[in-house]
Design a protein around this motif. Structure first.
Motif, PDB file in Angstrom:
ATOM      1  N   THR A 105      62.603  76.340  71.857  1.00  0.00           N
ATOM      2  CA  THR A 105      62.251  75.511  72.961  1.00  0.00           C
ATOM      3  C   THR A 105      63.310  75.936  74.354  1.00  0.00           C
ATOM      4  OG1 THR A 105      63.453  73.566  72.703  1.00  0.00           O
ATOM      5  CG2 THR A 105      61.025  73.951  71.649  1.00  0.00           C
ATOM      6  N   PHE A 106      62.856  75.858  75.280  1.00  0.00           N
ATOM      7  CA  PHE A 106      63.530  76.322  76.375  1.00  0.00           C
ATOM      8  C   PHE A 106      64.569  75.011  76.604  1.00  0.00           C
ATOM      9  CE2 PHE A 106      64.724  75.283  80.699  1.00  0.00           C
ATOM     10  CZ  PHE A 106      65.119  76.510  81.383  1.00  0.00           C
ATOM     11  N   ALA A 107      64.368  73.785  76.061  1.00  0.00           N
ATOM     12  CA  ALA A 107      65.450  72.774  76.009  1.00  0.00           C
ATOM     13  C   ALA A 107      66.478  72.892  75.005  1.00  0.00           C
ATOM     14  CB  ALA A 107      64.678  71.349  75.734  1.00  0.00           C
ATOM     15  N   THR A 108      66.077  73.497  73.894  1.00  0.00           N
ATOM     16  CA  THR A 108      66.915  73.698  72.900  1.00  0.00           C
ATOM     17  C   THR A 108      68.234  74.868  73.494  1.00  0.00           C
ATOM     18  OG1 THR A 108      65.602  73.180  70.960  1.00  0.00           O
ATOM     19  CG2 THR A 108      67.772  74.554  70.458  1.00  0.00           C
ATOM     20  N   LEU A 109      67.566  76.080  73.724  1.00  0.00           N
ATOM     21  CA  LEU A 109      68.444  76.977  74.282  1.00  0.00           C
ATOM     22  C   LEU A 109      69.169  76.633  75.382  1.00  0.00           C
ATOM     23  CD1 LEU A 109      66.128  80.496  74.042  1.00  0.00           C
ATOM     24  CD2 LEU A 109      68.250  79.837  72.738  1.00  0.00           C
ATOM     25  N   SER A 110      68.793  75.932  76.514  1.00  0.00           N
ATOM     26  CA  SER A 110      69.434  75.629  77.674  1.00  0.00           C
ATOM     27  C   SER A 110      70.601  74.492  77.095  1.00  0.00           C
ATOM     28  CB  SER A 110      68.170  74.711  78.647  1.00  0.00           C
ATOM     29  OG  SER A 110      67.362  75.574  78.934  1.00  0.00           O
ATOM     30  N   ALA A 111      70.067  73.648  76.201  1.00  0.00           N
ATOM     31  CA  ALA A 111      71.182  72.494  76.003  1.00  0.00           C
ATOM     32  C   ALA A 111      72.280  73.467  75.020  1.00  0.00           C
ATOM     33  CB  ALA A 111      70.777  71.689  74.822  1.00  0.00           C
ATOM     34  N   PHE A 112      72.012  74.551  74.368  1.00  0.00           N
ATOM     35  CA  PHE A 112      73.070  75.279  73.646  1.00  0.00           C
ATOM     36  C   PHE A 112      73.815  76.080  74.662  1.00  0.00           C
ATOM     37  CE2 PHE A 112      74.285  79.472  71.639  1.00  0.00           C
ATOM     38  CZ  PHE A 112      74.863  79.059  70.609  1.00  0.00           C
ATOM     39  N   VAL A 113      73.147  76.793  75.696  1.00  0.00           N
ATOM     40  CA  VAL A 113      74.026  77.346  76.674  1.00  0.00           C
ATOM     41  C   VAL A 113      75.004  76.630  77.413  1.00  0.00           C
ATOM     42  CG1 VAL A 113      73.706  78.812  78.829  1.00  0.00           C
ATOM     43  CG2 VAL A 113      72.262  79.388  76.956  1.00  0.00           C
ATOM     44  N   VAL A 114      74.550  75.500  78.025  1.00  0.00           N
ATOM     45  CA  VAL A 114      75.313  74.370  78.655  1.00  0.00           C
ATOM     46  C   VAL A 114      76.628  73.964  77.736  1.00  0.00           C
ATOM     47  CG1 VAL A 114      75.357  72.140  79.696  1.00  0.00           C
ATOM     48  CG2 VAL A 114      73.360  73.693  80.201  1.00  0.00           C
ATOM     49  N   ILE A 115      76.047  73.554  76.571  1.00  0.00           N
ATOM     50  CA  ILE A 115      77.244  73.025  75.666  1.00  0.00           C
ATOM     51  C   ILE A 115      78.329  74.266  75.577  1.00  0.00           C
ATOM     52  CG2 ILE A 115      77.948  72.346  73.400  1.00  0.00           C
ATOM     53  CD1 ILE A 115      75.370  70.719  73.358  1.00  0.00           C
ATOM     54  N   VAL A 116      77.717  75.633  75.309  1.00  0.00           N
ATOM     55  CA  VAL A 116      78.783  76.509  75.102  1.00  0.00           C
ATOM     56  C   VAL A 116      79.600  76.820  76.322  1.00  0.00           C
ATOM     57  CG1 VAL A 116      79.023  79.014  74.717  1.00  0.00           C
ATOM     58  CG2 VAL A 116      77.621  77.652  73.183  1.00  0.00           C
ATOM     59  N   LEU A 117      78.991  76.580  77.548  1.00  0.00           N
ATOM     60  CA  LEU A 117      79.755  76.922  78.606  1.00  0.00           C
ATOM     61  C   LEU A 117      80.886  76.011  79.057  1.00  0.00           C
ATOM     62  CD1 LEU A 117      76.996  77.880  81.293  1.00  0.00           C
ATOM     63  CD2 LEU A 117      78.994  79.255  80.622  1.00  0.00           C
ATOM     64  N   GLY A 118      80.273  74.575  78.547  1.00  0.00           N
ATOM     65  CA  GLY A 118      81.382  73.640  78.566  1.00  0.00           C
ATOM     66  C   GLY A 118      82.796  73.748  77.662  1.00  0.00           C
TER      67      GLY A 118
END
Length: 208
Positions: free
Chosen positions: A3-16
């Motif tokens: 889902t878009f929410a899952t990928l978005s959360a993954f990308v944001v966390i990795v960036l952090g």
């Protein structure tokens, strides 16, 4: 698949996770200072290659567990949650210390790449992190788990390559950067700890 929410959360966390100074960042900074930008970039590529190897191992192992038993996979997944929460609490409570630049000798670009791979692959903390981190974003009901692992791992590696390359290229005076790290380091533990714990809370909320 995702889902878009899952990928978005993954990308944001990795960036952090990337923006907080850690051993990999310090190694790249040192290589760049001693052997030039190309060596720093190659070190980043070596670290990314090591992460890809960890991803492949995690994908193969955890997918094999899932094929054996969905319950076993959930046990591994929630064990990963517990490990991430533990890392988060430890990072928050840990007293900040001055970051130590690793002692390395000037090397050729290819040696920098090879040495970075070895360092990353042989780091047990990295292996445990991937085993704990990736399953939190895998949803067996959404399709092939091994494909999901691989997609997440490739996204992680591509982001790592872009970040470390830009980082190595942007270092003008590493000494000035290291001084800034001393200030950032006061808060990095708490920020990274909050990121780890948030992953665990994300899974806990999904299970309700």
């Amino acid at each position: 698949m995702f889902t878009f929410a899952t990928l978005s959360a993954f990308v944001v966390i990795v960036l952090g996770l990337f923006v907080m100074p850690g051993p990999a960042v310090l190694l790249i900074a040192t290589r760049t200072a001693q052997s030039g930008r190309k060596a720093g970039i190659m070190t980043g590529l070596g670290i990314a290659t090591g992460d890809l190897i960890h991803t492949l191992c995690a994908a193969a192992g955890l997918s094999a567990i899932l094929m054996t038993s969905a319950l076993a996979f959930n046990v591994v997944k929630y064990a990963g949650v517990a490990y991430l929460v533990y890392l988060g609490i430890r990072a928050i409570l840990e007293k900040p210390s001055d970051p130590q630049m690793p002692k390395v000798s000037p090397v050729t670009n290819m040696n920098a790449y090879r040495q970075a791979i070895v360092v990353e692959v042989l780091n047990p903390k990295t292996a445990l992190f991937f085993l704990a981190f990736l399953p939190q974003f895998v949803q067996p009901a959404q399709g092939s788990t091994i494909l999901q692992f691989l997609i997440l791992g490739i996204i992680f590696v591509m982001m790592s390559v872009i970040y470390t390359t830009l980082f190595a290229m942007s270092i003008g005076l590493v000494g000035r950067f290291v001084k800034r790290i001393a200030w950032i380091n006061r808060w990095s533990g708490k920020i990274v700890g909050a990121v780890y714990i948030s992953i665990g809370l994300k899974v806990a909320m999904q299970s309700r």
